[in-house]
Write a protein that holds these residues in place. Structure first.
Motif, PDB file in Angstrom:
ATOM      1  N   TRP A  52     -20.101   0.358 -18.893  1.00 34.53           N
ATOM      2  CA  TRP A  52     -19.971  -1.095 -19.022  1.00 34.53           C
ATOM      3  C   TRP A  52     -21.108  -1.880 -18.372  1.00 34.53           C
ATOM      4  N   PRO A  53     -21.530  -1.575 -17.121  1.00 31.70           N
ATOM      5  CA  PRO A  53     -22.617  -2.369 -16.523  1.00 31.70           C
ATOM      6  C   PRO A  53     -23.937  -2.270 -17.281  1.00 31.70           C
ATOM      7  N   GLY A  54     -24.115  -1.244 -18.093  1.00 28.14           N
ATOM      8  CA  GLY A  54     -25.346  -1.072 -18.851  1.00 28.14           C
ATOM      9  C   GLY A  54     -25.560  -2.112 -19.930  1.00 28.14           C
ATOM     10  N   PHE A  55     -24.574  -2.948 -20.170  1.00 29.76           N
ATOM     11  CA  PHE A  55     -24.712  -4.026 -21.147  1.00 29.76           C
ATOM     12  C   PHE A  55     -25.311  -5.290 -20.521  1.00 29.76           C
ATOM     13  N   PHE A  56     -25.601  -5.244 -19.220  1.00 29.64           N
ATOM     14  CA  PHE A  56     -26.102  -6.406 -18.485  1.00 29.64           C
ATOM     15  C   PHE A  56     -27.471  -6.113 -17.894  1.00 29.64           C
ATOM     16  N   VAL A  57     -28.282  -7.164 -17.732  1.00 25.96           N
ATOM     17  CA  VAL A  57     -29.508  -7.034 -16.959  1.00 25.96           C
ATOM     18  C   VAL A  57     -29.110  -6.839 -15.496  1.00 25.96           C
ATOM     19  N   GLU A  58     -30.014  -6.321 -14.701  1.00 22.46           N
ATOM     20  CA  GLU A  58     -29.699  -5.959 -13.306  1.00 22.46           C
ATOM     21  C   GLU A  58     -29.089  -7.110 -12.514  1.00 22.46           C
ATOM     22  N   ASP A  59     -29.582  -8.324 -12.715  1.00 24.77           N
ATOM     23  CA  ASP A  59     -29.025  -9.469 -11.981  1.00 24.77           C
ATOM     24  C   ASP A  59     -28.031 -10.255 -12.842  1.00 24.77           C
ATOM     25  N   GLY A  60     -27.417  -9.581 -13.796  1.00 28.79           N
ATOM     26  CA  GLY A  60     -26.466 -10.224 -14.694  1.00 28.79           C
ATOM     27  C   GLY A  60     -25.238 -10.751 -13.966  1.00 28.79           C
ATOM     28  N   PHE A  61     -24.543 -11.636 -14.636  1.00 27.73           N
ATOM     29  CA  PHE A  61     -23.360 -12.281 -14.067  1.00 27.73           C
ATOM     30  C   PHE A  61     -22.198 -12.098 -15.026  1.00 27.73           C
ATOM     31  N   TYR A  62     -21.015 -11.797 -14.475  1.00 29.25           N
ATOM     32  CA  TYR A  62     -19.816 -11.594 -15.279  1.00 29.25           C
ATOM     33  C   TYR A  62     -18.626 -12.188 -14.556  1.00 29.25           C
ATOM     34  N   THR A  63     -17.837 -12.944 -15.288  1.00 29.98           N
ATOM     35  CA  THR A  63     -16.606 -13.471 -14.715  1.00 29.98           C
ATOM     36  C   THR A  63     -15.553 -13.632 -15.798  1.00 29.98           C
ATOM     37  N   ILE A  64     -14.309 -13.590 -15.368  1.00 29.80           N
ATOM     38  CA  ILE A  64     -13.162 -13.909 -16.222  1.00 29.80           C
ATOM     39  C   ILE A  64     -12.455 -15.061 -15.536  1.00 29.80           C
ATOM     40  N   THR A  65     -12.307 -16.163 -16.240  1.00 33.86           N
ATOM     41  CA  THR A  65     -11.707 -17.344 -15.636  1.00 33.86           C
ATOM     42  C   THR A  65     -10.798 -18.054 -16.642  1.00 33.86           C
ATOM     43  N   GLY A  66      -9.880 -18.820 -16.145  1.00 34.98           N
ATOM     44  CA  GLY A  66      -8.975 -19.574 -16.998  1.00 34.98           C
ATOM     45  C   GLY A  66      -9.647 -20.803 -17.581  1.00 34.98           C
ATOM     46  N   ARG A  67      -9.166 -21.205 -18.719  1.00 34.53           N
ATOM     47  CA  ARG A  67      -9.736 -22.373 -19.403  1.00 34.53           C
ATOM     48  C   ARG A  67      -9.642 -23.631 -18.541  1.00 34.53           C
ATOM     49  N   GLU A  68      -8.535 -23.793 -17.851  1.00 35.56           N
ATOM     50  CA  GLU A  68      -8.359 -24.981 -17.009  1.00 35.56           C
ATOM     51  C   GLU A  68      -9.450 -25.037 -15.940  1.00 35.56           C
ATOM     52  N   ASN A  69      -9.722 -23.911 -15.285  1.00 36.36           N
ATOM     53  CA  ASN A  69     -10.793 -23.877 -14.282  1.00 36.36           C
ATOM     54  C   ASN A  69     -12.156 -24.123 -14.927  1.00 36.36           C
ATOM     55  N   PHE A  70     -12.418 -23.460 -16.045  1.00 34.22           N
ATOM     56  CA  PHE A  70     -13.704 -23.612 -16.722  1.00 34.22           C
ATOM     57  C   PHE A  70     -13.936 -25.059 -17.140  1.00 34.22           C
ATOM     58  N   ASP A  71     -12.922 -25.665 -17.759  1.00 33.62           N
ATOM     59  CA  ASP A  71     -13.063 -27.044 -18.233  1.00 33.62           C
ATOM     60  C   ASP A  71     -13.275 -28.036 -17.094  1.00 33.62           C
ATOM     61  N   ASN A  72     -12.777 -27.699 -15.906  1.00 34.64           N
ATOM     62  CA  ASN A  72     -12.919 -28.588 -14.751  1.00 34.64           C
ATOM     63  C   ASN A  72     -14.073 -28.193 -13.830  1.00 34.64           C
ATOM     64  N   GLY A  73     -14.919 -27.246 -14.281  1.00 33.24           N
ATOM     65  CA  GLY A  73     -16.085 -26.854 -13.502  1.00 33.24           C
ATOM     66  C   GLY A  73     -15.752 -26.119 -12.214  1.00 33.24           C
TER      67      GLY A  73
END
Length: 183
Positions: A52-73
């Motif tokens: 799985w990590p091989g799909f990202f560049v070395e300094d890549g960023f990954y998160t799973i967050t709820g829509r409410e949090n995302f929409d409110n920054g």
């Protein structure tokens, strides 16, 4: 807070450049991203977490967050990984130390859209995802999540695409089961 100083999980991806892409280029990029997502989902569906990590560049960023949090920054998410080192640690922990009920996952990704191309060749894209989960002792699959990938891709010198950032925004307020595996 300016976009330059915002947390990568909450920084909005612009649609700049979308209107300047010719249809053939937009289509080619969309097809490349759809192929990338098919490979990404295959690895996760087969449980190959060390890949799985091989799909990202070395300094890549990954998160799973709820829509409410995302929409409110808001940067709070269920999973937060800065760099492939954190992703490798998460994959190792899931594979060797985490106790959870055995399950099968099936990812479905659709409606891929290229939303921008930056001057440095970065590609911004969106895609909807649906994640079905089947527990070994349950006869019916359940919807574990439905949401949107907010992605930034980089093209490597060899032509391959890798993720610079993937923000998985799920639509529900509550995930019905413990979130164990990457989306």
């Amino acid at each position: 807070m300016s976009n330059a100083t915002m947390n990568p999980a909450t920084k909005p991806l612009s649609a700049s450049g979308d209107e300047t892409l010719d249809p053939a280029t937009r289509l080619q990029l969309r097809l490349e991203i759809e192929s990338f997502n098919a490979d990404y989902c295959h690895v996760l569906d087969e449980g190959d977490l060390t890949d799985w990590p091989g799909f990202f560049v070395e300094d890549g960023f990954y998160t799973i967050t709820g829509r409410e949090n995302f929409d409110n920054g808001l940067p709070v998410g269920l999973v937060y990984c800065e760099g492939t080192g954190m992703m490798r640690d998460r994959a190792f922990a899931i594979a060797t130390t985490t106790m959870y009920a055995p399950r099968y996952l099936r990812h479905y990704v659709t409606n891929t859209r290229v939303t921008g191309v930056s001057a440095n060749g970065g590609i911004e894209a969106r895609a909807n995802y649906l994640l079905l989960e089947t527990l070994h002792d349950d006869l019916k699959p359940t919807i574990q999540q439905a949401g949107t990938y907010h992605d930034e891709f980089m093209r490597l010198p060899d032509g391959r695409l890798l993720l610079k950032k993937r923000v998985c925004v799920y639509d529900t307020l509550i995930v019905p089961n413990a979130l164990v595996l990457p989306v």
